[in-house]
Scaffold this active site. Structure first.
Site, PDB file in Angstrom:
ATOM      1  CG  HIS A 169      -4.801   0.510  -3.636  1.00 19.29           C
ATOM      2  ND1 HIS A 169      -4.047   0.394  -2.490  1.00 19.29           N
ATOM      3  CD2 HIS A 169      -5.712  -0.504  -3.573  1.00 19.29           C
ATOM      4  CE1 HIS A 169      -4.482  -0.618  -1.776  1.00 19.29           C
ATOM      5  NE2 HIS A 169      -5.494  -1.191  -2.411  1.00 19.29           N
TER       6      HIS A 169
ATOM      7  NE  ARG B 286      -3.547  -2.320   2.725  1.00 23.26           N
ATOM      8  CZ  ARG B 286      -3.244  -3.468   3.309  1.00 23.26           C
ATOM      9  NH1 ARG B 286      -2.044  -3.639   3.851  1.00 23.26           N
ATOM     10  NH2 ARG B 286      -4.133  -4.450   3.376  1.00 23.26           N
TER      11      ARG B 286
ATOM     12  CE  LYS C 114      -7.607  -1.559   5.512  1.00 18.38           C
ATOM     13  NZ  LYS C 114      -8.309  -1.646   4.224  1.00 18.38           N
TER      14      LYS C 114
ATOM     15  NE  ARG D 209      -2.944  -4.032  -1.125  1.00 19.99           N
ATOM     16  CZ  ARG D 209      -2.397  -4.814  -0.210  1.00 19.99           C
ATOM     17  NH1 ARG D 209      -1.073  -4.890  -0.126  1.00 19.99           N
ATOM     18  NH2 ARG D 209      -3.139  -5.543   0.596  1.00 19.99           N
TER      19      ARG D 209
ATOM     20  CE1 TYR E 258      -6.502  -7.278  -6.495  1.00 20.27           C
ATOM     21  CE2 TYR E 258      -6.395  -8.589  -4.486  1.00 20.27           C
ATOM     22  CZ  TYR E 258      -6.322  -7.367  -5.122  1.00 20.27           C
ATOM     23  OH  TYR E 258      -6.068  -6.235  -4.399  1.00 20.27           O
TER      24      TYR E 258
ATOM     25  CG  HIS F 270      -5.977  -9.268   1.689  1.00 20.26           C
ATOM     26  ND1 HIS F 270      -6.223  -9.626   0.373  1.00 20.26           N
ATOM     27  CD2 HIS F 270      -5.792  -7.924   1.674  1.00 20.26           C
ATOM     28  CE1 HIS F 270      -6.188  -8.559  -0.385  1.00 20.26           C
ATOM     29  NE2 HIS F 270      -5.923  -7.510   0.373  1.00 20.26           N
TER      30      HIS F 270
END
Length: 491
Positions: A438, A307, A332, A441, A473, A464
């Site tokens: 972004h 990120r 994150k 990514r 994805y 994640h």
């Protein structure tokens, strides 16, 4: 733009001299008062009520005014409120007295204000009527909460074009509530961006309820606000959910209230989202138009799936060239993870590291106080801010003067500079996709999936928490799965 009526301007200038405001600031203070009066006319706010100031400051935030400019505007309007209060008291005493500022704003044929035009000329129009003096409530010296540097971020929502009518008896300051909100965020170790977002939605909510006392707030106001966002503002489902979560936190942790059931709210329709993915050729084409250090930032965004804030937050110690890994600290959700370093760009990373050594030596010669550290780390390690391992891998060009101590410190490269450079490069490369920082990514994850990497491996590299987030994805690449059933013995 409305001009300040001559009578009010004369009284305001005299009050600035009375309060010993430096003469060089008089023009700025009068400018902020003019903007404030124009704002109150446009959005139908009473200009002599202190509850109109928080929405005005929020509007300045949306206009990307700096923290210093917003504080200057608060001081100017606060002095105006004091002048209103002082002149109201004088008018109550027997004998001649100057007319209070509220009278200067009354609409009549003789009092006309000047509206500027882009050409430099102008047109005259009548000034706006305001409530009678008897309706002016007592004015607080601190009508809006104090703000902390670095915690402002504009949100994609505007003030209502046709606000609801003001509620009688409102106009209270929510200063204590904003302070408690910031304290709760920090106690729970949420990120500064979370505070930006939550505070921004609370301000919009405050404007919607016309600064109604928080003790009188119920879930009905929240229902009306969420419905207003969906019906009038036509926000997306994600934006509406963000507003809901912000107000839920505000009610539970600040007001110590529970929502109860939120029934009857018009919900924005959630649409399926498929991320934008660039091809390898398009990425190489964009990199041709990027200059250092922005090209290296993009290579790490794509090569490691970072990120933007994770990439710019890298420090010298984050890169392990011997092991060939990059460690992301405080990603994150306050999670750490490691990703492999792209072998192709290791020479560029080493050259960047050599330039950092020279910059660090120059900073030490300037007797700077060091880089900014997270939380209370500097109190625990007194010299850490000046040590080389803690320096930013992508430092800002200029040193920053800390407001509280006046010390010179180094911050990392700002996000907006990278975003602007990427936008310009995408335009020069004539990319027909809506590419942002972004997007690299997204491209990282999609290209790994296209190369038949395991979805769980990609999940760990992206950081994640749930594999369902990574599964999005699967919609960005062509399926190469063999769907015809066959026994493994026949392979």
């Amino acid at each position: 733009m409305l001009a300040i009526p001559s009578g009010l301007q004369t009284r305001f200038e005299a009050y600035l001299r009375e309060k010993a405001v430096p003469i060089q600031l008089h023009g700025e203070y009068k400018k902020w008062l003019r903007y404030y009066l124009d704002f109150c006319q446009k959005y139908k706010f009473p200009p002599t009520r202190n509850g109109s100031l928080p929405p005005f400051i929020h509007k300045l935030q949306e206009k990307r005014q700096t923290e210093e400019k917003r504080r200057e505007a608060v001081r100017a309007i606060t002095l105006y409120y004091e002048l209103v209060k002082q002149d109201s008291r004088l008018s109550e005493k027997p004998g001649p007295a100057s007319a209070p500022p509220s009278r200067y704003l009354e609409s009549n044929k003789k009092n006309r204000s000047f509206r500027e035009t882009p050409s430099g000329s102008g047109t005259y129009q009548k000034s706006i009527p305001v409530p009678p003096k008897a309706q002016i409530p007592p004015v607080s010296r601190n009508p809006v909460p104090s703000t902390s540097p670095g915690f402002f971020h504009s949100q994609p929502a505007n003030l209502p074009k046709k606000p609801i009518e003001p509620i009688r008896g409102t106009g209270t300051s929510w200063q204590d509530e904003y302070t408690r909100l910031a304290n709760e965020i920090r106690v729970l170790h949420y990120s500064p961006k979370t505070l930006q977002t939550y505070r921004g939605w609370v301000r919009k909510f405050q404007a919607f309820v016309r600064s109604k006392p928080t003790a009188d707030l119920t879930s009905e106001e929240v229902k009306g606000f969420l419905t207003f966002l969906a019906v009038k503002q036509k926000v997306s489902a994600t934006t509406q959910n963000q507003a809901f979560n912000s107000l839920l936190f505000f009610y539970r942790h600040v007001l110590k209230k529970e929502f109860g059931k939120i029934d009857g709210v018009v919900r924005a329709k959630r649409k399926p989202y498929i991320p934008v993915v660039l091809s390898r050729k398009e990425i190489d084409n964009i990199l041709r138009y990027l200059e250092p250090p922005f090209d290296l930032v993009v290579k790490l965004l794509y090569g490691c799936g970072l990120r933007l804030f994770e990439c710019l937050g890298l420090r010298v110690q984050s890169l392990n060239f011997d092991a060939g890994i990059l460690t992301v600290h405080d990603g994150k959700g306050q999670k750490d993870r490691t990703v492999p370093l792209p072998v192709k760009i290791i020479p560029e990373l080493e050259r960047q590291l050599d330039s950092l050594k020279e910059l660090h030596k120059q900073d030490l010669d300037r007797k700077y106080a060091g880089v900014f550290l997270v939380n209370a780390l500097e109190k625990k390690y007194k010299n850490a801010a000046r040590e080389f391992v803690w320096q930013w891998f992508f430092p800002a060009k200029l040193l920053t003067v800390e407001n509280r101590t006046g010390e010179l410190r180094r911050y990392h490269l700002h996000e907006t500079l990278v975003q602007k450079a990427i936008k310009q490069a995408v335009g020069k490369a004539r990319i027909t996709k809506r590419a942002t920082a972004h997007t690299f990514r997204h491209s990282f994850a999609s290209h790994l999936l296209q190369a038949n990497y395991d979805i769980r491996t990609i999940q760990e590299l992206l950081g994640h928490s749930d594999v369902r987030t990574t599964m999005i994805y699967t919609h960005t690449v062509k399926s190469v799965t063999i769907k015809e059933a066959k026994s493994p013995l026949d392979f």
